[in-house]
Design a protein around this motif. Structure first.
Motif, mmCIF file in Angstrom:
data_model
loop_
_atom_site.group_PDB
_atom_site.id
_atom_site.type_symbol
_atom_site.label_atom_id
_atom_site.label_comp_id
_atom_site.label_asym_id
_atom_site.label_seq_id
_atom_site.Cartn_x
_atom_site.Cartn_y
_atom_site.Cartn_z
ATOM 1 N N MET A 1 10.356 -2.656 1.026
ATOM 2 C CA MET A 1 11.301 -1.753 1.687
ATOM 3 C C MET A 1 11.591 -0.533 0.812
ATOM 4 S SD MET A 1 13.805 -4.678 3.257
ATOM 5 C CE MET A 1 15.104 -3.603 3.709
ATOM 6 N N LEU A 2 11.737 -0.744 -0.484
ATOM 7 C CA LEU A 2 11.976 0.383 -1.384
ATOM 8 C C LEU A 2 10.774 1.322 -1.438
ATOM 9 C CD1 LEU A 2 13.876 -1.344 -4.305
ATOM 10 C CD2 LEU A 2 14.775 0.333 -2.718
ATOM 11 N N ASN A 3 9.575 0.776 -1.387
ATOM 12 C CA ASN A 3 8.384 1.622 -1.366
ATOM 13 C C ASN A 3 8.282 2.425 -0.073
ATOM 14 O OD1 ASN A 3 7.436 1.047 -3.919
ATOM 15 N ND2 ASN A 3 6.353 -0.787 -3.222
ATOM 16 N N ALA A 4 8.741 1.862 1.026
ATOM 17 C CA ALA A 4 8.773 2.619 2.276
ATOM 18 C C ALA A 4 9.738 3.805 2.164
ATOM 19 C CB ALA A 4 9.183 1.706 3.428
ATOM 20 N N VAL A 5 10.865 3.581 1.525
ATOM 21 C CA VAL A 5 11.825 4.670 1.314
ATOM 22 C C VAL A 5 11.221 5.731 0.394
ATOM 23 C CG1 VAL A 5 14.060 5.222 0.289
ATOM 24 C CG2 VAL A 5 13.838 3.240 1.775
ATOM 25 N N ASN A 6 10.511 5.307 -0.638
ATOM 26 C CA ASN A 6 9.860 6.264 -1.544
ATOM 27 C C ASN A 6 8.825 7.102 -0.810
ATOM 28 O OD1 ASN A 6 11.346 5.455 -3.735
ATOM 29 N ND2 ASN A 6 9.814 3.999 -4.448
ATOM 30 N N LEU A 7 8.060 6.475 0.060
ATOM 31 C CA LEU A 7 7.076 7.220 0.835
ATOM 32 C C LEU A 7 7.751 8.253 1.721
ATOM 33 C CD1 LEU A 7 4.127 7.575 1.712
ATOM 34 C CD2 LEU A 7 4.521 5.786 3.404
ATOM 35 N N ASN A 8 8.854 7.892 2.324
ATOM 36 C CA ASN A 8 9.607 8.853 3.146
ATOM 37 C C ASN A 8 10.142 10.005 2.306
ATOM 38 O OD1 ASN A 8 9.660 8.662 5.886
ATOM 39 N ND2 ASN A 8 11.350 7.200 5.955
ATOM 40 N N LEU A 9 10.673 9.695 1.136
ATOM 41 C CA LEU A 9 11.209 10.750 0.270
ATOM 42 C C LEU A 9 10.137 11.764 -0.126
ATOM 43 C CD1 LEU A 9 13.560 8.740 -2.108
ATOM 44 C CD2 LEU A 9 14.244 10.509 -0.503
ATOM 45 N N VAL A 10 8.977 11.274 -0.514
ATOM 46 C CA VAL A 10 7.901 12.176 -0.926
ATOM 47 C C VAL A 10 7.374 12.968 0.265
ATOM 48 C CG1 VAL A 10 5.561 12.241 -1.862
ATOM 49 C CG2 VAL A 10 7.292 10.824 -2.942
ATOM 50 N N ALA A 11 7.207 12.305 1.413
ATOM 51 C CA ALA A 11 6.677 13.005 2.587
ATOM 52 C C ALA A 11 7.624 14.114 3.045
ATOM 53 C CB ALA A 11 6.445 12.009 3.722
ATOM 54 N N PHE A 12 8.903 13.828 3.096
ATOM 55 C CA PHE A 12 9.850 14.867 3.516
ATOM 56 C C PHE A 12 10.000 15.959 2.467
ATOM 57 C CE2 PHE A 12 11.136 11.891 6.802
ATOM 58 C CZ PHE A 12 11.351 12.751 7.861
ATOM 59 N N ASP A 13 9.845 15.604 1.194
ATOM 60 C CA ASP A 13 9.900 16.617 0.141
ATOM 61 C C ASP A 13 8.730 17.595 0.265
ATOM 62 O OD1 ASP A 13 10.848 17.820 -2.337
ATOM 63 O OD2 ASP A 13 9.045 16.930 -3.211
ATOM 64 N N VAL A 14 7.545 17.061 0.492
ATOM 65 C CA VAL A 14 6.378 17.931 0.659
ATOM 66 C C VAL A 14 6.524 18.785 1.911
ATOM 67 C CG1 VAL A 14 3.891 17.909 1.145
ATOM 68 C CG2 VAL A 14 4.827 16.470 -0.651
ATOM 69 N N TRP A 15 7.015 18.192 2.982
ATOM 70 C CA TRP A 15 7.173 18.930 4.242
ATOM 71 C C TRP A 15 8.221 20.038 4.106
ATOM 72 C CZ3 TRP A 15 11.170 18.579 8.156
ATOM 73 C CH2 TRP A 15 10.841 19.237 9.340
ATOM 74 N N LEU A 16 9.341 19.725 3.450
ATOM 75 C CA LEU A 16 10.384 20.742 3.281
ATOM 76 C C LEU A 16 9.984 21.816 2.279
ATOM 77 C CD1 LEU A 16 13.642 18.596 3.340
ATOM 78 C CD2 LEU A 16 12.858 20.213 5.067
ATOM 79 N N SER A 17 9.220 21.451 1.249
ATOM 80 C CA SER A 17 8.815 22.463 0.268
ATOM 81 C C SER A 17 7.784 23.417 0.862
ATOM 82 C CB SER A 17 8.270 21.805 -0.995
ATOM 83 O OG SER A 17 7.058 21.151 -0.722
ATOM 84 N N TYR B 1 2.513 10.953 10.354
ATOM 85 C CA TYR B 1 1.692 9.874 9.798
ATOM 86 C C TYR B 1 2.401 9.110 8.685
ATOM 87 C CZ TYR B 1 -2.047 12.121 12.434
ATOM 88 O OH TYR B 1 -2.800 12.663 13.417
ATOM 89 N N PRO B 2 2.903 9.783 7.648
ATOM 90 C CA PRO B 2 3.620 8.990 6.634
ATOM 91 C C PRO B 2 4.932 8.413 7.146
ATOM 92 C CG PRO B 2 3.548 11.299 5.986
ATOM 93 C CD PRO B 2 2.732 11.157 7.213
ATOM 94 N N ALA B 3 5.561 9.068 8.114
ATOM 95 C CA ALA B 3 6.815 8.533 8.661
ATOM 96 C C ALA B 3 6.567 7.236 9.430
ATOM 97 C CB ALA B 3 7.481 9.567 9.557
ATOM 98 N N VAL B 4 5.493 7.190 10.204
ATOM 99 C CA VAL B 4 5.163 5.965 10.942
ATOM 100 C C VAL B 4 4.750 4.861 9.972
ATOM 101 C CG1 VAL B 4 3.489 4.956 12.556
ATOM 102 C CG2 VAL B 4 4.604 7.122 13.094
#
Length: 141
Positions: free
Chosen positions: A37-53, A5-8
């Protein structure tokens, strides 16, 4: 929540920002698209951080720390970019990107054709007519 969901959403935001950068001519709208575009990258960073943690039980949260650095750089970028755009708008009277490339020194902004005169030997009469000189005066000069 699934990672998809956040990736899409991030991909849609990034594509919208990319379209804004490529299709717009106003400098302020281009800066807003870059921020999107930078906010899209930020959303990806947070989503993957939560998923990996969640997967590794790690408490470092490096994606969220990197997001804070990205937000700081984006704020500085928009501040400097907006100051430059406002200064150019004050001097030139427009924020249109196509008209701003006429700021080159020695370029006539009212010239309808914007081709370079690199083949000066091929069209001396045309260049003389543009500069207001005749062929004889150019030959003696």
């Amino acid at each position: 929540m699934h990672l998809a969901y956040p990736a899409v959403l991030s991909a849609l935001l990034f594509c919208t920002g990319l379209y804004g950068v490529l299709a717009r001519r106003n400098a302020i709208l281009i800066l807003m698209s870059v921020e999107l575009m930078l906010n899209a990258v930020n959303l990806n960073l947070v989503a993957f951080d939560v998923w990996l943690s969640k997967a590794t039980e790690e408490t470092l949260h490096s994606g969220q720390a990197l997001t804070l650095f990205t937000i700081t750089i984006a704020a500085a970028e928009i501040g400097i970019g907006l100051a430059i755009v406002l200064a150019v708008h004050r001097n030139r009277g427009t924020a249109d990107i196509d008209k701003l490339r006429d700021t080159a020194e020695g370029h006539d902004p009212d010239d309808p054709d914007d081709r370079d005169d690199s083949d000066s030997e091929a069209r001396p009469a045309e260049q003389a007519a543009r500069s207001g000189r005749t062929g004889k005066a150019e030959a003696t000069a």
